[in-house]
Each structure stands twice: as structure tokens, then as C-alpha cells.
Write a protein that holds these residues in place. Structure first.
Motif, mmCIF file in Angstrom:
data_model
loop_
_atom_site.group_PDB
_atom_site.id
_atom_site.type_symbol
_atom_site.label_atom_id
_atom_site.label_comp_id
_atom_site.label_asym_id
_atom_site.label_seq_id
_atom_site.Cartn_x
_atom_site.Cartn_y
_atom_site.Cartn_z
ATOM 1 N N SER A 150 6.799 22.694 -24.649
ATOM 2 C CA SER A 150 7.683 21.645 -24.851
ATOM 3 C C SER A 150 9.164 22.272 -24.453
ATOM 4 O O SER A 150 9.979 21.662 -23.537
ATOM 5 C CB SER A 150 7.745 21.025 -26.147
ATOM 6 O OG SER A 150 6.440 21.013 -26.661
ATOM 7 N N SER B 9 -1.432 24.706 -27.372
ATOM 8 C CA SER B 9 0.134 24.710 -27.703
ATOM 9 C C SER B 9 0.509 25.969 -28.223
ATOM 10 O O SER B 9 0.225 26.258 -29.403
ATOM 11 C CB SER B 9 0.371 23.542 -28.595
ATOM 12 O OG SER B 9 -0.791 23.351 -29.427
ATOM 13 N N GLU C 4 9.422 22.931 -20.708
ATOM 14 C CA GLU C 4 9.389 21.482 -20.029
ATOM 15 C C GLU C 4 10.693 20.823 -19.996
ATOM 16 O O GLU C 4 11.334 20.560 -18.781
ATOM 17 C CB GLU C 4 8.382 20.546 -20.630
ATOM 18 C CG GLU C 4 6.977 20.785 -19.998
ATOM 19 C CD GLU C 4 5.922 20.129 -21.116
ATOM 20 O OE1 GLU C 4 4.825 19.978 -20.488
ATOM 21 O OE2 GLU C 4 6.366 19.247 -22.106
ATOM 22 N N SER C 5 11.636 21.199 -21.097
ATOM 23 C CA SER C 5 12.845 20.525 -21.393
ATOM 24 C C SER C 5 13.603 21.452 -20.420
ATOM 25 O O SER C 5 14.833 20.710 -19.745
ATOM 26 C CB SER C 5 13.281 20.600 -22.656
ATOM 27 O OG SER C 5 13.780 21.798 -23.200
#
Lengths: 530, 119
Positions: free
Chosen positions: A393, A413, A396-397
Motif C-alpha cells: 500500500s 501482503s 502504491e501511494s
């Protein structure tokens, strides 16, 4: 038989002979043949007294001496006509003395010669006498028997005493040998003690139960102990050496050597001393010899030197950093100051807008430089707020803000525990580099995988790559190949990765691209690492 | 005829600053690095060159040396964040008309320019 004893015995013979002459019918009177014989006999003994022992002790010489005795005595008996007066008994004396010093083979010929002489004398005094007369038939075998018995007896006595002497000599030699070996052993022990004491490293040997058996001078110095206080003591009783005993015990238990390990011990003066050690287990033939020996080096000086070097390095970095900061900040400062000067004389709205925006750019640049320096200079001792971070995550950000074609592949994950800002900065710097290397074109591929302890984030670009020369300086602070780089980007990345006890590997091929692999400890492995 | 000045600096904002400061009285040409500057020099007649030292590809001092190989006359001004003494910068005084350190005093720079080539 000793020379002196033989001479005494012979002297007794001479005295007896003189007495025989003196008390015979003829008596001992001056210038008579008896007197001459006695004198000759006496001086023969005096002469023999001066003959060297080596010659005297030869059996042939002795045989001659006794032959001489027999002849002299025969002459005396003939002279004093003493056969009737039982003077012949003196032959027994000669044979006895001869057999005491000669063996059977030597004394029997003497006895035979004596028998012949006796026989001849008997025949002389009684020409008509038969051989079977008891005076001959009994006495002659008697002479031989005496020779046999006495020589046998003397030989066995002599042998016994020889054996005794031999045994005593052997014992003396044995004792000497034992003494020599004992002295040699003491010398050898002293020599090996000297060697061990003069080794410039510390040496300590213990038994399997911790009993100290060897402690050299350097070890005494480092531990602050005296040998006589510790020898025979257990290392387990010395509080400061607990860490050392643990390592030694491990080595003994597993019977495997330990090499090049660094630990800290506390000496008697309560000082902490870093030591580098190697341990070899000893398996003795008997239980009391098994244990181990440790060789160690006092690393205090080395550590102090390393610290000095680190300090010098820090100072050198500081110098580089100061000059770099000065140079880097002067450029945006020139813009800010210059545009501010231009603003004074400008009334055009458009111009004012342009100049202010340039001033803002300058201040942003300065802020960016300051942020980088702080990120690089920040120490890990600072308090950090740790959270669970999902690397996928997060990345991705990051790429979402960067407007780059990115492919992120992951079925799992990847979660690590850390401080979000530092982890973010780590990946921002790496992705920034990749984007710049691809000239903002190309494709960025990001993959996650895992091994036993780490989450591995792989960032692959197809940019310009890194030359071999530059590879060496990848993590060197203030080293940059970019036009507007601070030279701190990868230095910061390395610093963050180190703080998290992770690893980073970068491989690259010029004109093909670069692959960065970041290893961050899994959440479960992270306990105690931060 | 308006005098022509070449401003060579890798920092865009500095080039803009120079040209805004000088464009009222001079014709300003910009170059982002040394090789661009050398190309402009080949192409155009220049009255003055203002150049930075720390630039990518070709170092400013090398650019000056190359300029001097073909052009001994054009005055050159250095504007750098380096300090001559502190940073061990060695410049031939015969090659360079003046050395300005960043941040710049724009008035002093303008005065020097007009002193060298007039307005």
C-alpha cells in the motif's frame, strides 16, 4: 678379589712360611738359604704392591704368582725337610688363597702343580715309598678336593657379590635417570610456562567444570587478577568472566572450536573490556584433562582507535557537508536575493508574479536540502512511533503521486513494523532515482517476495544504469551524478535500512537498467531489532 | 547596436534572474551548460560572457579555457557559489574580467557589465 686383600692374604702366607722356617730344625739364621728364600718371598710381595692393578688383576699374572708361591713353598719344605712335621699343610693355604682369587680352571692347575711338588718331595724324603702309600694316595686328592670346593665356594660368593654390586650400580643409574627425567620435566614445564607467559595474547585454559588450569600473564593483566588467586579456582566464581565462561562451556559441550568472537568482560577493577577470542576444546584421555583453551586479544586500544577513526570520519563528513551545504544553498539564495532585488524596481503585475514564484522555488529548494541533511544526520536514538506498515500500500501511494508507468506484482501482503516516515522516505528516494534514470519514461516494475526472515522489495527500472565506477560510491554521502542531486539520497536509504537491521542490494547494467532489492525484517523477526 | 551577453548557468532560475536584470539594456542569450555555451560562441558575436563554475558535463573553468583558445577578446565574468580562497579555485586573471560570488549583488554586477561593455 681386590688386590689389597690378596696382598694381605699373601702376606699371611709369607709370615706362616717365615714361622715354618723359624721353628724348623734348621731355624732362621742370617745368610742361610732359608733366610734368602724368606727375603725373596717377602720382597716379591713388596714388588707386587707396586705392580699396577690392571696388570696385577690379569688371571695369567695371578696364576704365575700362585705358581711362584707353590714353588717357593716347595723349596721351603725341601729346605726344612718339613714333610714329616706336617709342613705340607701350608699347601692347603696356597690353594685356598689361589682359589679365592681364581676360578676353578685357574685353581685346579695350581692344585695339580702343588700335588706334583708334594709327590716329588715325598719321594725325595722317602725314595722307596709306594704311590699307594696313604701319605700320597689320600693327601693328593685332598689337595685337589680343597681346590675344587674352595674355588667353587669363592666363585659363587664372588658371583653373588658381583650381582649385588651390579644391582646397586643399576639402582644408582636408575635413580640418576629418574632425577634427570624429573629435572628435564621441570625445565620443560618452566619452558612452556615461559612460552605461554610471553605470548602477547591472553591464554586461559579451564577444565570441563570451569576449574582454571592455566592463566598467562597477559590474561592476568586483562582480568586484573593474580595467577595465585585464580589457579585452582573455578571461572564460574569470577563474576566479570561470566560471558567468557558461557562461550567456553558451549565449546566444551559441543566439542567444537569457536573462532573470532567478540565479547565484553568486566575486570577486577570493574572496567568493561572488549575482547576478541578463539576457543579450542581439549578432550583429554582422562576426564580431568578435558576442557578448553581460549586465546584472546584485548581490543580496548583497537576499539579506541576505531572510535577515533569514526570521529575523524564524522569530522570529515561534517567538513564535506558544510562545504556542500554552503554551495548548494548559495544557488537558491542567489535566486531569492536576486529576484527580491528585482522586485524593488518592478511594478508590472506579471513580473511580480514571476519573481515571487522564483523566490518560492528557491525557498523550496533550500527546504529540500535541509530535509535531506536532517534525514541523513538524524540518529536512531530518537523516539519513533512504530506502526505496522503494508509495504505494498505504501509503495502504491508513492507511485500514485509520481505519475510513472508502474507494475506492482504481489500476491501477499508484506507487513513490517517501523516508523512510516522513514520507510516512506526509503522508497521515495529509491523510486525517485529509478524515475530519473528512466528520464521519466520507461516502466517501473515492483515485486514483493519473502524468505525466512525478510520481506524483499524489488524495484526494477529500465533506465540508464549505473557505471562500475559509480557503483563503488553508491552509498557515499555527497556523491552524486545528478545535476541537482544532494548526494544524500542513497546514503539516507542505506542509513534507514541499517537502522531496521535490513539489507539493500543494487545490481545494474549500463543502458539496461537497475534492480534494487530491499530486505526488511518480517514483523515476527523484528522484536529486539529496533 | 545592442550589446549581446551570454549567460551560462545550469540553474534555470539563475539564468532567468540574469536575463531579467540585464535585458532592459542588453540582448541576453542563455546556455544551460558549457557545450551549449561553446555552440553559441561559434554561432554568434558576443560582447560579454557570464558563466558559472560548477556545471554538469564540462566544468566552467574548462569552458573558459576553450573559449580562450579561439577568442582572446570577449570579457568573461564568473558568477559562482564557490569562494576563490575557500574552495581552491584557480583562475588565470588574464582570462577573467571579474569574479562574483553568489548570492549576487545585482547592482554591482550591472555596474561591472556597463563598465566593461557600456550600455
Amino acid at each position: 678379589m681386590k688386590k689389597n686383600v690378596l696382598l694381605y692374604l699373601r702376606f699371611v702366607l709369607i709370615l706362616t712360611t717365615i714361622l715354618v722356617i723359624t721353628y724348623s730344625k734348621r731355624g732362621l739364621s742370617l745368610f742361610e738359604p732359608g733366610y734368602a728364600i724368606a727375603l725373596l718371598y717377602f720382597f716379591s710381595n713388596v714388588f707386587l704392591y707396586y705392580v699396577s692393578k690392571r696388570i696385577f688383576m690379569k688371571s695369567l699374572v695371578q696364576f704365575c704368582i700362585f705358581l711362584f708361591d707353590v714353588l717357593i713353598l716347595s723349596a721351603v719344605i725341601y729346605y726344612v725337610q718339613g714333610l714329616a712335621a706336617d709342613f705340607y699343610l701350608i699347601y692347603f693355604l696356597v690353594i685356598l688363597v689361589a682359589s679365592l682369587s681364581q676360578n676353578i680352571a685357574g685353581s685346579i692347575p695350581i692344585a695339580i702343580v702343588a700335588s706334583i711338588m708334594y709327590g716329588w718331595l715325598t719321594y725325595q724324603s722317602n725314595p722307596g715309598m709306594s704311590f699307594f702309600d696313604p701319605a700320597i694316595l689320600i693327601r693328593i686328592p685332598f689337595l685337589i678336593i680343597i681346590a675344587l670346593i674352595s674355588s667353587y665356594w669363592s666363585q659363587s660368593t664372588r658371583r653373588a657379590s658381583q650381582e649385588k654390586e651390579e644391582l646397586e650400580r643399576f639402582n644408582r643409574e636408575l635413580k640418576k635417570e629418574v632425577d634427570r627425567v624429573a629435572t628435564e620435566e621441570i625445565e620443560l614445564r618452566q619452558y612452556s610456562e615461559k612460552i605461554i607467559n610471553n605470548v602477547p595474547s591472553g591464554v586461559i585454559a579451564v577444565r570441563h567444570d570451569g576449574l582454571i588450569t592455566t592463566l598467562n600473564r597477559e590474561a592476568e593483566r586483562v582480568f586484573g587478577l593474580k595467577g595465585d588467586e585464580t589457579l585452582g579456582c573455578s571461572i564460574q566464581e569470577i563474576a566479570g568472566l561470566h560471558a567468557l565462561w558461557q562461550k567456553m562451556e558451549q565449546s566444551i559441550m559441543s566439542n567444537t572450536p569457536v573462532t573470532r568472537v567478540e565479547i565484553s568482560i568486566r575486570n577486577k577493577h570493574n572496567e568493561v573490556i572488549p575482547i576478541g577470542l578463539s576457543i579450542s576444546p581439549i578432550t583429554g584421555p582422562r576426564d580431568r584433562f578435558s576442557g578448553c583453551v581460549t586465546i584472546f586479544k584485548d581490543l580496548s586500544e583497537l576499539k579506541a582507535l576505531e572510535e577515533k577513526l569514526r570521529h575523524a570520519e564524522r569530522l570529515s563528513y561534517l567538513g564535506k557537508m558544510a562545504s556542500w551545504v554552503a554551495h548548494e544553498i548559495r544557488n537558491p539564495l542567489t535566486s531569492i536575493d536576486g529576484f527580491a532585488q528585482l522586485l524593488e524596481n518592478t511594478e508590472e503585475k506579471e513580473k511580480i508574479k514571476l519573481f515571487s514564484s522564483e523566490i518560492q522555488k528557491g525557498t523550496k529548494r533550500i527546504t529540500y536540502i535541509i530535509d535531506d541533511i536532517l534525514a541523513f544526520a538524524r540518529t536512531k536514538r530518537q523516539e519513533k512511533k512504530l506502526t505496522d506498515i503494508n509495504l505494498k500500500s505504501l509503495i502504491e501511494s508513492i507511485v500514485a503521486e509520481m505519475n510513472i508507468d508502474t507494475q506492482i506484482a504481489s500476491d501477499n501482503s508484506p507487513i513490517v513494523r517501523g516508523e512510516i516516515e522513514s520507510i516512506r522516505r526509503l522508497f521515495v528516494n529509491l523510486i525517485d532515482n529509478s524515475i530519473e534514470a528512466m528520464n521519466e519514461k520507461g516502466k517501473l516494475r515492483i515485486r514483493f517476495s519473502a524468505n525466512k526472515h525478510y520481506w524483499i522489495t524489488e524495484i526494477v527500472d529500465n533506465g540508464v544504469g549505473i557505471s562500475k565506477d559509480n557503483m563503488k560510491n553508491l552509498f557515499t554521502p555527497f556523491f552524486t551524478t545528478k545535476e541537482r542531486g544532494t548526494g544524500l539520497g542513497l546514503a539516507i536509504v542505506k542509513k534507514i535500512v541499517d537502522e531496521y537491521k535490513g539489507k539493500i542490494k543494487i545490481t545494474s547494467e549500463v543502458d539496461k537498467g537497475t534492480t534494487c532489492r530491499v530486505y526488511l525484517l518480517k514483523k515476527s523477526d523484528q522484536k529486539g531489532s529496533k | 547596436m545592442t550589446k549581446r551577453i551570454l549567460v551560462c548557468d545550469d540553474e534555470e532560475s539563475i539564468r532567468l534572474l540574469m536575463s531579467e536584470a540585464l535585458k532592459d539594456n542588453y540582448d541576453v542569450v542563455e546556455a544551460a551548460d558549457g557545450s551549449e555555451a561553446l555552440q553559441v560562441l561559434d554561432r554568434e558575436n558576443l560582447d560579454l560572457i557570464i558563466i558559472d563554475i560548477k556545471m554538469p558535463h564540462i566544468h566552467g573553468l574548462e569552458v573558459i579555457e576553450r573559449i580562450r583558445e579561439t577568442n582572446k577578446i570577449v570579457p568573461i565574468l564568473i558568477c559562482s557559489a564557490y569562494r576563490l580562497m575557500e574552495d581552491d579555485i584557480v583562475v588565470k586573471t588574464s582570462d577573467v574580467a571579474a569574479f562574483f560570488t553568489k548570492p549576487l549583488d545585482m547592482r554591482a554586477l550591472k555596474m561591472k557589465v556597463s563598465e566593461l561593455i557600456g550600455t
